[in-house]
Motif scaffolding. Structure first.
Motif, PDB file in Angstrom:
ATOM      1  N   ALA A   1     -67.555  28.038-109.572  1.00 33.40           N
ATOM      2  CA  ALA A   1     -67.582  29.446-109.985  1.00 33.40           C
ATOM      3  C   ALA A   1     -68.944  29.809-110.576  1.00 33.40           C
ATOM      4  O   ALA A   1     -69.453  30.905-110.335  1.00 33.40           O
ATOM      5  CB  ALA A   1     -66.478  29.712-110.999  1.00 33.40           C
ATOM      6  N   ARG A   2     -69.540  28.897-111.353  1.00 32.46           N
ATOM      7  CA  ARG A   2     -70.867  29.185-111.914  1.00 32.46           C
ATOM      8  C   ARG A   2     -71.899  29.317-110.791  1.00 32.46           C
ATOM      9  O   ARG A   2     -72.741  30.201-110.825  1.00 32.46           O
ATOM     10  CB  ARG A   2     -71.297  28.099-112.897  1.00 32.46           C
ATOM     11  N   PHE A   3     -71.811  28.452-109.788  1.00 34.61           N
ATOM     12  CA  PHE A   3     -72.713  28.554-108.639  1.00 34.61           C
ATOM     13  C   PHE A   3     -72.540  29.910-107.953  1.00 34.61           C
ATOM     14  O   PHE A   3     -73.507  30.557-107.581  1.00 34.61           O
ATOM     15  CB  PHE A   3     -72.446  27.405-107.661  1.00 34.61           C
ATOM     16  N   GLU A   4     -71.297  30.349-107.818  1.00 33.86           N
ATOM     17  CA  GLU A   4     -71.022  31.655-107.215  1.00 33.86           C
ATOM     18  C   GLU A   4     -71.577  32.783-108.088  1.00 33.86           C
ATOM     19  O   GLU A   4     -72.115  33.765-107.579  1.00 33.86           O
ATOM     20  CB  GLU A   4     -69.510  31.827-107.017  1.00 33.86           C
ATOM     21  N   CYS A   5     -71.485  32.634-109.414  1.00 38.62           N
ATOM     22  CA  CYS A   5     -72.048  33.638-110.336  1.00 38.62           C
ATOM     23  C   CYS A   5     -73.563  33.732-110.173  1.00 38.62           C
ATOM     24  O   CYS A   5     -74.129  34.828-110.230  1.00 38.62           O
ATOM     25  CB  CYS A   5     -71.692  33.303-111.777  1.00 38.62           C
ATOM     26  N   PHE A   6     -74.228  32.596-109.992  1.00 40.54           N
ATOM     27  CA  PHE A   6     -75.678  32.612-109.781  1.00 40.54           C
ATOM     28  C   PHE A   6     -76.015  33.337-108.473  1.00 40.54           C
ATOM     29  O   PHE A   6     -77.010  34.056-108.394  1.00 40.54           O
ATOM     30  CB  PHE A   6     -76.260  31.204-109.784  1.00 40.54           C
ATOM     31  N   LYS A   7     -75.194  33.144-107.432  1.00 40.33           N
ATOM     32  CA  LYS A   7     -75.411  33.863-106.176  1.00 40.33           C
ATOM     33  C   LYS A   7     -75.221  35.364-106.383  1.00 40.33           C
ATOM     34  O   LYS A   7     -75.996  36.167-105.875  1.00 40.33           O
ATOM     35  CB  LYS A   7     -74.451  33.350-105.095  1.00 40.33           C
ATOM     36  N   LEU A   8     -74.201  35.745-107.135  1.00 35.97           N
ATOM     37  CA  LEU A   8     -73.948  37.161-107.413  1.00 35.97           C
ATOM     38  C   LEU A   8     -75.075  37.773-108.237  1.00 35.97           C
ATOM     39  O   LEU A   8     -75.388  38.951-108.090  1.00 35.97           O
ATOM     40  CB  LEU A   8     -72.615  37.330-108.135  1.00 35.97           C
ATOM     41  N   GLN A   9     -75.681  36.957-109.090  1.00 35.19           N
ATOM     42  CA  GLN A   9     -76.802  37.439-109.887  1.00 35.19           C
ATOM     43  C   GLN A   9     -78.002  37.743-108.985  1.00 35.19           C
ATOM     44  O   GLN A   9     -78.711  38.715-109.199  1.00 35.19           O
ATOM     45  CB  GLN A   9     -77.169  36.413-110.958  1.00 35.19           C
ATOM     46  N   LYS A  10     -78.207  36.917-107.974  1.00 35.27           N
ATOM     47  CA  LYS A  10     -79.299  37.169-107.028  1.00 35.27           C
ATOM     48  C   LYS A  10     -79.061  38.434-106.215  1.00 35.27           C
ATOM     49  O   LYS A  10     -80.002  39.051-105.733  1.00 35.27           O
ATOM     50  CB  LYS A  10     -79.476  35.973-106.085  1.00 35.27           C
ATOM     51  N   GLU A  11     -77.786  38.814-106.065  1.00 31.97           N
ATOM     52  CA  GLU A  11     -77.439  40.032-105.334  1.00 31.97           C
ATOM     53  C   GLU A  11     -77.360  41.247-106.265  1.00 31.97           C
ATOM     54  O   GLU A  11     -76.929  42.318-105.849  1.00 31.97           O
ATOM     55  CB  GLU A  11     -76.097  39.840-104.623  1.00 31.97           C
TER      56      GLU A  11
ATOM     57  N   MET B   1     -61.861  31.474-104.632  1.00 28.72           N
ATOM     58  CA  MET B   1     -62.517  30.180-104.775  1.00 28.72           C
ATOM     59  C   MET B   1     -61.538  29.030-104.912  1.00 28.72           C
ATOM     60  O   MET B   1     -61.897  27.885-104.809  1.00 28.72           O
ATOM     61  CB  MET B   1     -63.443  30.189-105.989  1.00 28.72           C
ATOM     62  N   GLY B   2     -60.307  29.289-105.223  1.00 30.30           N
ATOM     63  CA  GLY B   2     -59.345  28.222-105.444  1.00 30.30           C
ATOM     64  C   GLY B   2     -59.358  27.783-106.895  1.00 30.30           C
ATOM     65  O   GLY B   2     -60.122  28.280-107.712  1.00 30.30           O
ATOM     66  N   GLY B   3     -58.497  26.856-107.218  1.00 30.25           N
ATOM     67  CA  GLY B   3     -58.435  26.346-108.587  1.00 30.25           C
ATOM     68  C   GLY B   3     -57.680  27.263-109.527  1.00 30.25           C
ATOM     69  O   GLY B   3     -57.604  27.024-110.711  1.00 30.25           O
TER      70      GLY B   3
END
Length: 169
Positions: free
Chosen positions: A18-28, A145-147
């Motif tokens: 989820a943190r990795f996904e948050c970093f991707k969202l930050q780039k967007e 994301m699951g979990g």
């Protein structure tokens, strides 16, 4: 003002994903993070913190640069700039690394450890300090994301927290 949101996951690696996904969202430009920390409780019950900023390495590099500068300057005064550079670099790097190890950035490590101690074995939590976000778009990405993510704690208003819980739920 930033808002703190703590999201729990039923898996040990769910918060990291989820943190990795948050970093991707930050780039967007859909999310503006101030800090993001993952806490994992392993199957044997140990709690691990994964900071988004390695303060020890940051302190080491800035201490190295400052130590080299001041050491060289003092070395020039005493007519041995190379010795001053080496001694200043070593002393600065050591002091900077120690300062980075002992400092805290963003979310309080004590608070993270306290919440991490309440997690079940084999689970994780993501602590995010959010300046700005577009919640509907962010939740849409995180939901699949699951979990089974669930809100553990927030600093949001009761209305905003209820809306966030409904979006995730």
């Amino acid at each position: 003002m930033a808002d703190l949101i703590v999201v729990g996951f039923d898996t040990e690696d769910g918060a990291s994903l989820a943190r990795f996904e948050c970093f991707k969202l930050q780039k967007e430009y859909l999310l503006d993070l101030e800090d993001a920390v993952v806490v994992r409780r392993t199957a044997d019950g140990k709690v691990h913190l994964d900071q988004s900023v390695n303060l020890t390495a940051l302190g080491f590099s800035s201490g190295l640069a400052m130590g080299a500068f001041w050491g060289t300057l003092l070395g020039l005064i005493f007519l041995n700039p190379l010795a001053g550079f080496v001694a200043g670099s070593v002393a600065g790097a050591g002091a900077g690394a120690l300062d980075g190890k002992l400092s805290d950035y963003g979310i309080s490590d004590d608070f993270i450890k306290q919440v991490g101690a309440t997690l079940k074995n084999g689970t994780s939590a993501l602590f995010i300090l959010v300046r700005k976000a577009q919640p509907e778009k962010v939740i849409e990405d995180l939901r699949y994301m699951g979990g089974h993510p669930h809100i553990l704690q927030t600093s949001l208003s009761p209305e905003a927290e209820a809306k966030l819980r409904n979006l995730i739920g």
